[in-house]
Design an enzyme around this catalytic site. Sequence first.
Site, PDB file in Angstrom:
ATOM      1  N   HIS A 116      -2.671  -2.570  -4.439  1.00 51.62           N
ATOM      2  CA  HIS A 116      -2.125  -3.139  -5.682  1.00 51.62           C
ATOM      3  C   HIS A 116      -1.886  -4.647  -5.599  1.00 51.62           C
ATOM      4  CE1 HIS A 116      -0.573   1.164  -6.675  1.00 51.62           C
ATOM      5  NE2 HIS A 116      -1.820   0.993  -7.016  1.00 51.62           N
ATOM      6  N   CYS A 124      -4.429 -17.542 -11.325  1.00 46.39           N
ATOM      7  CA  CYS A 124      -4.640 -18.056 -12.678  1.00 46.39           C
ATOM      8  C   CYS A 124      -5.620 -17.130 -13.396  1.00 46.39           C
ATOM      9  CB  CYS A 124      -5.207 -19.474 -12.636  1.00 46.39           C
ATOM     10  SG  CYS A 124      -5.711 -20.064 -14.268  1.00 46.39           S
ATOM     11  N   CYS A 127      -8.970 -19.646 -14.435  1.00 50.49           N
ATOM     12  CA  CYS A 127      -9.906 -20.190 -13.431  1.00 50.49           C
ATOM     13  C   CYS A 127      -9.868 -19.424 -12.107  1.00 50.49           C
ATOM     14  CB  CYS A 127      -9.642 -21.680 -13.195  1.00 50.49           C
ATOM     15  SG  CYS A 127      -8.141 -22.031 -12.232  1.00 50.49           S
ATOM     16  N   ASN A 241       7.737  12.147   3.184  1.00 50.06           N
ATOM     17  CA  ASN A 241       8.320  11.647   1.940  1.00 50.06           C
ATOM     18  C   ASN A 241       9.602  12.413   1.655  1.00 50.06           C
ATOM     19  OD1 ASN A 241       7.856   9.743  -0.282  1.00 50.06           O
ATOM     20  ND2 ASN A 241       7.857  11.562  -1.583  1.00 50.06           N
TER      21      ASN A 241
HETATM   22 ZN   LIG Z   1      -6.412 -22.221 -13.710  1.00 55.00          ZN
END
Ligand SMILES: [Zn+2]
Length: 274
Positions: A116, A124, A127, A241
């Site tokens: 995960h 970002c 980008c 668990n």
């Molecule tokens: Zn960026």
Amino acid sequence: MTTELREFIDRHERLFVLTGAGCSTGSGIPDYRDADGEWKRAQPVTLQDFVTSEHTRKRYWARGLVGWQRLCVAQPNAAHRSLAALEHRGRVEQLVTQNVDGLHQAAGSRNVIDLHGRADVVRCLQCERRSPRGEMQAEMIRRNPRFAELDALAAPDGDADLDGVDFAAFDVPACDTCGGQLKPDVVFFGESVPRDRVQLAFSALESADAMLIVGSSLMVLSGYRFARAMAEAGKPIAAVNLGKTRADDLLSLKVTQHCADALSFLLASEPTAS
Ligand SMILES: [Zn+2]
């Protein structure tokens, strides 16, 4: 129960280990329901909400500013160290974790798939530039000194009720490079795990001879499907668990104990340096 677990581990040389929140509760990290770094009682944030709602992003990062203080100082506990010791003995084919805290690596495990993602990395959405969460944290504190004070008040009991806070006032930094939206590099509720990461885990699962589940109820499909595939291949599964798991009827062995207690024999039998 520990004797049976020891026998299970001794019998199988190439373990596929899957870990979840129960492995990190001993490090003071709450049992996240949605693996997105938010507190258990908070509503899970979906990727769609995050991307489309500025208010959701402000609320998310304001809460994250507080929650991160606890996450970033957390240290590995005996459960992480036990699994690192098992890997050092060459018995771990692959460790796959649903946790985003990086504590397996901090304990010395090398062969880890962060299913995960990692909370200590920010990505970002425009980008794809990745940067350390610590930088984002410093910038958020610089822009939101009042929220940083709330943090100090919240710290003693590790919890805080920020619901009465005006999140609209929170100033969320954007990407330095392109001005795009920043998101922690973790898989949000309703978001898929990247395909190459899943394929890597499945190929390790094929070469493993048994599966060991540590501290996960497998309620999230991204983890449960590994147990199902293991069972379909006719390979045995053991689970440590405290509560019920979604895979209970697939298990050869169930150990109902705290992870650190159940696995501590792995540390006790560690060869000592001469
Ligand atoms: Zn960026």
